[in-house]
Motif scaffolding. Structure first.
Motif, PDB file in Angstrom:
ATOM      1  N   PRO A 636       1.084  -1.213  -0.003  1.00 40.85           N
ATOM      2  CA  PRO A 636       0.029   0.018  -0.049  1.00 40.85           C
ATOM      3  C   PRO A 636       0.867   1.119  -0.126  1.00 40.85           C
ATOM      4  O   PRO A 636       2.020   1.289   0.480  1.00 40.85           O
ATOM      5  CB  PRO A 636      -0.780  -0.084   1.264  1.00 40.85           C
ATOM      6  N   LEU A 637       0.289   2.305  -0.505  1.00 42.78           N
ATOM      7  CA  LEU A 637       0.797   3.650  -0.468  1.00 42.78           C
ATOM      8  C   LEU A 637       0.375   4.363   0.657  1.00 42.78           C
ATOM      9  O   LEU A 637      -0.638   4.261   1.446  1.00 42.78           O
ATOM     10  CB  LEU A 637       0.756   4.559  -1.772  1.00 42.78           C
ATOM     11  N   ALA A 638       1.032   5.358   1.207  1.00 48.22           N
ATOM     12  CA  ALA A 638       0.699   6.439   2.189  1.00 48.22           C
ATOM     13  C   ALA A 638      -0.984   7.062   1.762  1.00 48.22           C
ATOM     14  O   ALA A 638      -0.879   7.261   0.764  1.00 48.22           O
ATOM     15  CB  ALA A 638       1.400   7.426   2.737  1.00 48.22           C
ATOM     16  N   PRO A 639      -2.029   6.949   2.548  1.00 49.22           N
ATOM     17  CA  PRO A 639      -3.394   7.255   2.256  1.00 49.22           C
ATOM     18  C   PRO A 639      -3.321   8.839   2.165  1.00 49.22           C
ATOM     19  O   PRO A 639      -2.529   9.314   2.641  1.00 49.22           O
ATOM     20  CB  PRO A 639      -4.148   6.871   3.213  1.00 49.22           C
ATOM     21  N   ALA A 640      -3.904   9.121   1.224  1.00 53.75           N
ATOM     22  CA  ALA A 640      -4.255  10.733   1.044  1.00 53.75           C
ATOM     23  C   ALA A 640      -5.517  11.224   1.274  1.00 53.75           C
ATOM     24  O   ALA A 640      -6.400  10.634   0.790  1.00 53.75           O
ATOM     25  CB  ALA A 640      -3.928  11.034  -0.496  1.00 53.75           C
ATOM     26  N   PRO A 641      -5.634  12.352   2.278  1.00 49.13           N
ATOM     27  CA  PRO A 641      -6.978  12.743   2.742  1.00 49.13           C
ATOM     28  C   PRO A 641      -7.611  13.666   1.791  1.00 49.13           C
ATOM     29  O   PRO A 641      -6.874  14.325   0.950  1.00 49.13           O
ATOM     30  CB  PRO A 641      -6.761  13.445   3.880  1.00 49.13           C
ATOM     31  N   VAL A 642      -8.668  13.625   1.425  1.00 47.34           N
ATOM     32  CA  VAL A 642      -9.556  14.234   0.583  1.00 47.34           C
ATOM     33  C   VAL A 642     -10.289  15.369   1.287  1.00 47.34           C
ATOM     34  O   VAL A 642     -10.928  15.253   2.329  1.00 47.34           O
ATOM     35  CB  VAL A 642     -10.879  13.248  -0.207  1.00 47.34           C
ATOM     36  N   PRO A 643      -9.974  16.658   0.801  1.00 44.77           N
ATOM     37  CA  PRO A 643     -10.486  17.791   1.418  1.00 44.77           C
ATOM     38  C   PRO A 643     -12.181  17.858   1.729  1.00 44.77           C
ATOM     39  O   PRO A 643     -12.808  17.220   0.859  1.00 44.77           O
ATOM     40  CB  PRO A 643     -10.117  18.962   0.807  1.00 44.77           C
ATOM     41  N   ALA A 644     -12.910  18.589   2.528  1.00 46.18           N
ATOM     42  CA  ALA A 644     -14.052  18.525   2.714  1.00 46.18           C
ATOM     43  C   ALA A 644     -14.693  19.071   1.439  1.00 46.18           C
ATOM     44  O   ALA A 644     -15.951  18.590   1.071  1.00 46.18           O
ATOM     45  CB  ALA A 644     -14.480  19.160   3.924  1.00 46.18           C
ATOM     46  N   GLU A 645     -14.204  19.950   0.841  1.00 46.29           N
ATOM     47  CA  GLU A 645     -14.784  20.715  -0.278  1.00 46.29           C
ATOM     48  C   GLU A 645     -13.866  20.074  -1.311  1.00 46.29           C
ATOM     49  O   GLU A 645     -12.769  20.766  -1.607  1.00 46.29           O
ATOM     50  CB  GLU A 645     -14.564  22.087  -0.330  1.00 46.29           C
ATOM     51  N   ALA A 646     -14.438  19.215  -1.926  1.00 45.61           N
ATOM     52  CA  ALA A 646     -13.621  18.498  -3.054  1.00 45.61           C
ATOM     53  C   ALA A 646     -14.199  18.670  -4.416  1.00 45.61           C
ATOM     54  O   ALA A 646     -13.692  18.145  -5.447  1.00 45.61           O
ATOM     55  CB  ALA A 646     -13.926  16.888  -2.832  1.00 45.61           C
ATOM     56  N   GLN A 647     -15.104  19.912  -4.810  1.00 44.86           N
ATOM     57  CA  GLN A 647     -15.321  20.032  -6.124  1.00 44.86           C
ATOM     58  C   GLN A 647     -14.145  20.837  -6.677  1.00 44.86           C
ATOM     59  O   GLN A 647     -13.457  21.606  -6.101  1.00 44.86           O
ATOM     60  CB  GLN A 647     -16.099  21.318  -5.570  1.00 44.86           C
ATOM     61  N   GLY A 648     -13.534  20.328  -7.760  1.00 44.45           N
ATOM     62  CA  GLY A 648     -12.536  20.840  -8.423  1.00 44.45           C
ATOM     63  C   GLY A 648     -11.116  20.245  -7.973  1.00 44.45           C
ATOM     64  O   GLY A 648     -10.188  20.502  -8.760  1.00 44.45           O
ATOM     65  N   ALA A 649     -11.185  19.295  -7.233  1.00 47.89           N
ATOM     66  CA  ALA A 649     -10.150  18.732  -6.628  1.00 47.89           C
ATOM     67  C   ALA A 649      -9.351  18.037  -7.678  1.00 47.89           C
ATOM     68  O   ALA A 649     -10.125  17.281  -8.515  1.00 47.89           O
ATOM     69  CB  ALA A 649     -10.474  17.983  -5.362  1.00 47.89           C
ATOM     70  N   GLU A 650      -8.185  17.661  -7.485  1.00 48.64           N
ATOM     71  CA  GLU A 650      -7.435  16.892  -8.587  1.00 48.64           C
ATOM     72  C   GLU A 650      -6.434  15.559  -7.898  1.00 48.64           C
ATOM     73  O   GLU A 650      -6.151  15.927  -6.617  1.00 48.64           O
ATOM     74  CB  GLU A 650      -6.383  17.587  -9.340  1.00 48.64           C
ATOM     75  N   LEU A 651      -6.292  14.535  -8.395  1.00 50.32           N
ATOM     76  CA  LEU A 651      -5.402  13.651  -7.763  1.00 50.32           C
ATOM     77  C   LEU A 651      -4.076  13.509  -8.544  1.00 50.32           C
ATOM     78  O   LEU A 651      -4.007  13.422  -9.634  1.00 50.32           O
ATOM     79  CB  LEU A 651      -5.815  12.318  -7.751  1.00 50.32           C
ATOM     80  N   ALA A 652      -2.645  13.677  -7.635  1.00 49.41           N
ATOM     81  CA  ALA A 652      -1.524  13.620  -8.407  1.00 49.41           C
ATOM     82  C   ALA A 652      -0.849  12.015  -7.861  1.00 49.41           C
ATOM     83  O   ALA A 652      -0.856  11.957  -6.879  1.00 49.41           O
ATOM     84  CB  ALA A 652      -0.689  14.811  -7.644  1.00 49.41           C
ATOM     85  N   VAL A 653      -0.381  11.579  -8.989  1.00 49.05           N
ATOM     86  CA  VAL A 653       0.243  10.312  -8.684  1.00 49.05           C
ATOM     87  C   VAL A 653       1.727  10.137  -9.439  1.00 49.05           C
ATOM     88  O   VAL A 653       1.824  10.689 -10.648  1.00 49.05           O
ATOM     89  CB  VAL A 653      -0.594   9.169  -9.490  1.00 49.05           C
ATOM     90  N   ALA A 654       2.580   9.807  -8.652  1.00 53.49           N
ATOM     91  CA  ALA A 654       3.857   9.716  -9.274  1.00 53.49           C
ATOM     92  C   ALA A 654       4.380   8.411  -9.234  1.00 53.49           C
ATOM     93  O   ALA A 654       4.168   7.445  -8.473  1.00 53.49           O
ATOM     94  CB  ALA A 654       4.864  10.503  -8.352  1.00 53.49           C
ATOM     95  N   SER A 655       5.252   8.058 -10.155  1.00 55.30           N
ATOM     96  CA  SER A 655       5.951   6.674 -10.358  1.00 55.30           C
ATOM     97  C   SER A 655       7.167   6.675 -10.007  1.00 55.30           C
ATOM     98  O   SER A 655       7.895   7.862 -10.174  1.00 55.30           O
ATOM     99  CB  SER A 655       5.631   5.992 -11.807  1.00 55.30           C
TER     100      SER A 655
END
Length: 754
Positions: A636-655
């Motif tokens: 598993p990777l370190a979990p990432a919290p989702v902000p309360a206001e997720a409208q327009g949020a993005e997910l960044a992933v690195a390899s």
């Protein structure tokens, strides 16, 4: 020497012998010890106690007599068993908090509601029957019941008592036999009579109609019956179920105290005090300041719960106490009794009342027949006496002149032996003319009674009306108001432990070797804390003391512990394996905390992941629950919290190849468990050989930038600088600049953070 042949012995298989012996024992326990009879509602020992007391002349108007005398008579004449069990059965029939309508009037110490078994020895107490006992004994000598020999054949005892009321329902009873049990709660006399009267009018009336007259049990205490009416109807229809009773209380606002003034049936105030005090000591009732027992002679039940202030909600406090103490209690109902056919069975309410009315109708019929026989016998005698009075001089002459006047009288006047004997037994003072008038008056009265008896016995309708009239008369004489009010209440719910805890900010810290601790506040430096030799900082999460903290292991399993139970950060904590049971070879990798509705992104280094609410990760199981499916060889990777206001949020992933992909968070579905969806496209061959894997994920609020940590350096990328890396979920991504390709961590940078 005599030759003994095998014919003198009975030979049978051991299996048959033991089976028959066990069945005989079972039937003895069922019929002669544990179950009440539908006719009088008594078990054999109870019936023998009541009968023995009546034989001793211990009516309600008599003087009290030592209980030991009664017990001695019962054991010596009718019930050859232990005196302790017999006396205890006698005590129960005398306790007004055990029997709804006690059969015995006791004097002395007969126990208390707090300790029903605290009664004095039988050599100290005295007893007599109550007026209500006449309901069971009043018709005993009128040919109403069958009699049988006692255990040694020296005496006769009644097989049943001719109960004028359905005592099987009024006082109820409980017992455990072999393979069956009974639990019949007590009921109100007036309501039971009303139901019987309705059943006499409408023999086909269903149980639902009877429940309009007899809606619920009526316990000796004033506690509320809170079982819903439809559930009570089902219980009376099936003959089994559970009835719940709840203590009654009131709130004294000026003193900010709750006063309990009525406890459920068979609940001891001392036990309730102990249960509440235990919660106070365990700090599970922070809204309660004190607890007092102010019960006295004038107020048998007065338990005071002192609240900390008037701001506390007494309804919520009592709801918690109802759910966690005996202030609310369930009573098993099992209407199992021995029927008129001598067999035990579970009755519905309608079946039980129908069976009892059949017994009562037959009892009244037998009583009327017995009375009719007595009336006709007396009329026969009066007819002979009247003949003597009309021929008094001749009768006197025959008596004076003959040595054996009886046959002469019989022949001269056509008398029977009984009539002649009655004439010969007349006293001289009864030869007055006035006696003739009395005989004629008695004769006329008895003839009218005979006609009434014959008419009643000849009509089933008149017989039923006779039963109903007597029931209503007894209800008038012995009935009372319902003590246990029937009230609709919502089911009680205990206050959640987290609701009782103060909500304070805490920081949960997880070490590399799986040790955990919690520090007060969110300003703690978790890296700078002291760790055991060979151990160090791994992860931390900010939460509150009344929330749960979640731990994620290398197998993708989630575990939860209440935050307030974690050891203080002033120590070095304790190993999680002391309280949790992860699989072998699994190690804890991350800690999560926050609101239960808050969402997190869980992902594996295989490049797959999903969103999940924190509440889906909560588990009370020591072994946790499987949440993230981790492919073989992945982690598993370190979990990432989702902000309360997720409208327009993005997910960044690195390899690990230095590639970065940024895509809209809404493209990633929310799941409760599983492998998830592809986040970044890594060639299958490179993934299998572990040449390239996902190394970090981060959720970026709308307009936020990204901090890329690589080795000992890092760089902040503004929202505009992330444009080349934006693409659809699952794409290959774009390589980062040369110095940032060994990505260690990703983190969101607030908009305007540089």
């Amino acid at each position: 020497m005599t030759d003994t042949t095998a014919t003198e012995f009975e030979t049978q298989p051991l299996r048959e012998f033991t089976e028959r012996a066990y069945l005989d024992y079972s039937m003895y326990v069922i019929l002669d010890r544990a179950l009440p009879h539908v006719a009088d509602g008594l078990k054999p020992v109870q019936r023998r106690i009541v009968y023995a007391m009546s034989e001793l002349g211990l009516s309600a108007a008599a003087k009290y007599k030592k209980s030991a005398r009664t017990v001695g008579d019962v054991l010596g004449k009718y019930h050859p068993h232990g005196d302790a069990a017999c006396y205890e059965a006698m005590v129960h029939m005398a306790q007004p908090f055990t029997y709804r309508y006690p059969l015995i009037d006791g004097q002395g110490n007969w126990g208390s509601p707090d300790d029903p078994k605290s009664f004095a020895a039988m050599r100290y107490t005295e007893a007599r029957l109550t007026p209500y006992a006449r309901v069971l004994l009043g018709e005993l000598g009128q040919g109403t019941v069958e009699w049988g020999p006692n255990f040694d054949g020296a005496l006769q005892e009644p097989e049943r008592l001719p109960a004028r009321l359905p005592n099987v329902l009024l006082n109820g009873g409980s017992g455990i036999a072999v393979g069956m049990a009974t639990d019949i709660p007590p009921h109100n006399l007036g309501e039971a009579v009303a139901a019987c009267s309705h059943l006499i009018d409408r023999p086909e009336a269903p149980t639902a109609e009877l429940c309009e007259h007899l809606p619920a049990p009526d316990f000796p205490t004033a506690a509320e019956v809170v079982t819903p009416r439809d559930e009570l109807h089902r219980i009376y229809e099936r003959g089994h179920g559970t009835v719940r009773a709840r203590a009654r209380w009131e709130y004294e606002r000026e003193a900010a105290q709750i006063v309990v003034h009525a406890l459920p049936y068979q609940v001891a105030g001392a036990k309730v005090m102990e249960q509440i005090a235990g919660q106070l000591q365990a700090r599970k009732l922070p809204m309660v300041d004190d607890l007092r027992d102010e019960s006295d002679h004038d107020q048998p039940v007065r338990i005071v719960v002192q609240l900390r202030s008037k701001r506390q909600d007494p309804e919520r406090v009592m709801e918690h106490l109802f759910a966690t103490t005996d202030l609310e209690r369930g009573y098993r109902v099992h209407l199992n009794a021995i029927g008129l056919d001598g067999r035990p069975q579970v009755f519905s309410l309608r079946g039980l009342l129908t069976e009892w009315l059949a017994f009562r109708t037959e009892t009244v019929r037998r009583r009327l027949r017995w009375r009719l026989e007595r009336v006709e016998e007396r009329l026969h005698i009066l007819e002979g006496l009247l003949t003597a009075y009309l021929n008094i001089d001749e009768v006197i002459a025959i008596i004076r002149e003959h040595d054996e006047p009886k046959p002469v009288l019989m022949e001269r006047f056509g008398l029977t032996a009984a009539q002649a004997e009655a004439i010969l037994e007349l006293r001289l003072r009864h030869l007055a003319r006035l006696e003739e008038q009395k005989i004629r008056a008695e004769q006329g009265e008895l003839e009218r009674e005979r006609d009434t008896l014959r008419a009643t016995l000849g009509s089933e309708e008149r017989l039923r009306e006779q039963v109903r009239t007597e029931l209503l008369a007894d209800a008038e004489a012995y009935g009372d108001e319902r003590r246990s009010p029937l009230v609709h209440r919502e089911p009680a719910r205990a206050i959640d432990e987290t609701e009782l805890m103060p909500s304070e900010p805490i920081t949960a810290v997880l070490s590399q070797k799986g040790w955990v601790r919690a520090a007060k506040g969110h300003e703690v430096d978790p890296v700078g804390l002291s760790y055991k030799s060979g151990d160090g900082y791994l992860d931390h999460a900010h939460g509150r003391s009344n929330q749960s903290v979640v731990f994620l292991d290398s197998h993708g399993r989630a575990y939860a512990l209440p935050a307030h139970t974690l050891p203080s950060a002033r120590s070095q904590g304790e190993p999680l394996t002391k309280r949790l049971s992860p699989p072998e070879q699994a190690r804890f990798q991350a800690v999560l905390a926050g609101e239960a509705q808050g969402r997190w992104v869980l992902a594996s280094d295989a490049g797959y992941g999903f969103q999940v609410p924190l509440q889906e990760l909560l588990s009370r199981n020591r072994a946790g629950k499987a949440v993230l499916t981790v492919p073989a060889g992945s982690a598993p990777l370190a979990p990432a919290p989702v902000p309360a206001e997720a409208q327009g949020a993005e997910l960044a992933v690195a390899s690990s190849d230095g590639r970065l992909l940024v895509f809209p968070l809404e493209e990633l579905p929310e799941m409760a468990r599983g492998k998830g969806n592809k986040l970044i496209g890594i060639p299958a061959q490179r993934l299998r050989s572990r040449e390239e894997v996902a190394v970090a994920v981060a959720v970026l609020p709308a307009g936020a930038g990204l901090y890329v940590a690589a080795g000992k350096s890092g760089k902040r990328l503004g929202a505009e600088q992330l444009e080349p890396f934006r693409a659809a979920r699952g794409r290959r991504g774009v390589q980062l600049p040369q110095g940032l390709r060994r990505v260690a961590r990703l983190a969101a940078v607030p908009a305007g953070g540089g």
